[in-house]
Write a protein that holds these residues in place. Sequence first.
Motif, PDB file in Angstrom:
ATOM      1  N   VAL A 155      31.303  24.846  40.335  1.00 14.43           N
ATOM      2  CA  VAL A 155      31.306  25.108  38.893  1.00 14.43           C
ATOM      3  C   VAL A 155      30.635  26.450  38.596  1.00 14.43           C
ATOM      4  N   THR A 156      29.534  26.728  39.284  1.00 17.74           N
ATOM      5  CA  THR A 156      28.829  27.998  39.091  1.00 17.74           C
ATOM      6  C   THR A 156      29.733  29.170  39.457  1.00 17.74           C
ATOM      7  N   GLU A 157      30.477  29.040  40.559  1.00 17.39           N
ATOM      8  CA  GLU A 157      31.408  30.100  40.948  1.00 17.39           C
ATOM      9  C   GLU A 157      32.474  30.294  39.877  1.00 17.39           C
ATOM     10  N   ASP A 158      32.990  29.184  39.337  1.00 14.10           N
ATOM     11  CA  ASP A 158      33.997  29.271  38.283  1.00 14.10           C
ATOM     12  C   ASP A 158      33.436  29.991  37.059  1.00 14.10           C
ATOM     13  N   ILE A 159      32.207  29.659  36.687  1.00  9.70           N
ATOM     14  CA  ILE A 159      31.572  30.297  35.526  1.00  9.70           C
ATOM     15  C   ILE A 159      31.409  31.792  35.770  1.00  9.70           C
ATOM     16  N   GLU A 160      31.004  32.166  36.978  1.00  2.00           N
ATOM     17  CA  GLU A 160      30.838  33.585  37.303  1.00  2.00           C
ATOM     18  C   GLU A 160      32.169  34.323  37.208  1.00  2.00           C
ATOM     19  N   GLU A 161      33.257  33.684  37.685  1.00  2.00           N
ATOM     20  CA  GLU A 161      34.576  34.318  37.613  1.00  2.00           C
ATOM     21  C   GLU A 161      34.998  34.517  36.162  1.00  2.00           C
ATOM     22  N   VAL A 162      34.800  33.507  35.332  1.00  2.00           N
ATOM     23  CA  VAL A 162      35.168  33.607  33.917  1.00  2.00           C
ATOM     24  C   VAL A 162      34.323  34.673  33.233  1.00  2.00           C
ATOM     25  N   SER A 163      33.029  34.691  33.521  1.00  2.00           N
ATOM     26  CA  SER A 163      32.143  35.697  32.921  1.00  2.00           C
ATOM     27  C   SER A 163      32.589  37.107  33.284  1.00  2.00           C
TER      28      SER A 163
END
Length: 90
Positions: free
Chosen positions: A62-70
Motif C-alpha cells: 500500500v505504501t508503494e502504491d501511495i508513493e506511485e500516486v504521489s
Amino acid sequence: MVTAVGKGRNVVVVTKKYQITIPEEVRKGPGTKPGDKIVFIKTGKGYLLMKVEDLLDEMCRVTEDIEEVSEAVRESFKRAIEELEKQEDS
C-alpha cells in the motif's frame, strides 16, 4: 493473506484462559504454523485474522502504491505549472 471465519461451521469455544483453537480450515488457508503471530483486525462486521508478516507485506504494498500516486500527482502539477508559465510568457 486475510482469513475470515465463514459458513458458520468454524465456531470455537473460548477457554477459561481466553484461549481458542483455530479451526484447521482457517489455519491452513494462510499457511499458519505454530509460532506464527496473528493479528485480529476489527472491521465493521467483526474481526479478520491475519498473519503479522502478511500484514506487514500488505502495508508495504500500500505504501508503494501511495508513493506511485504521489509521484504521478507531483508530475501532473509540475506539467500544469509549466503550461501556465508558457501561457503567461506568450
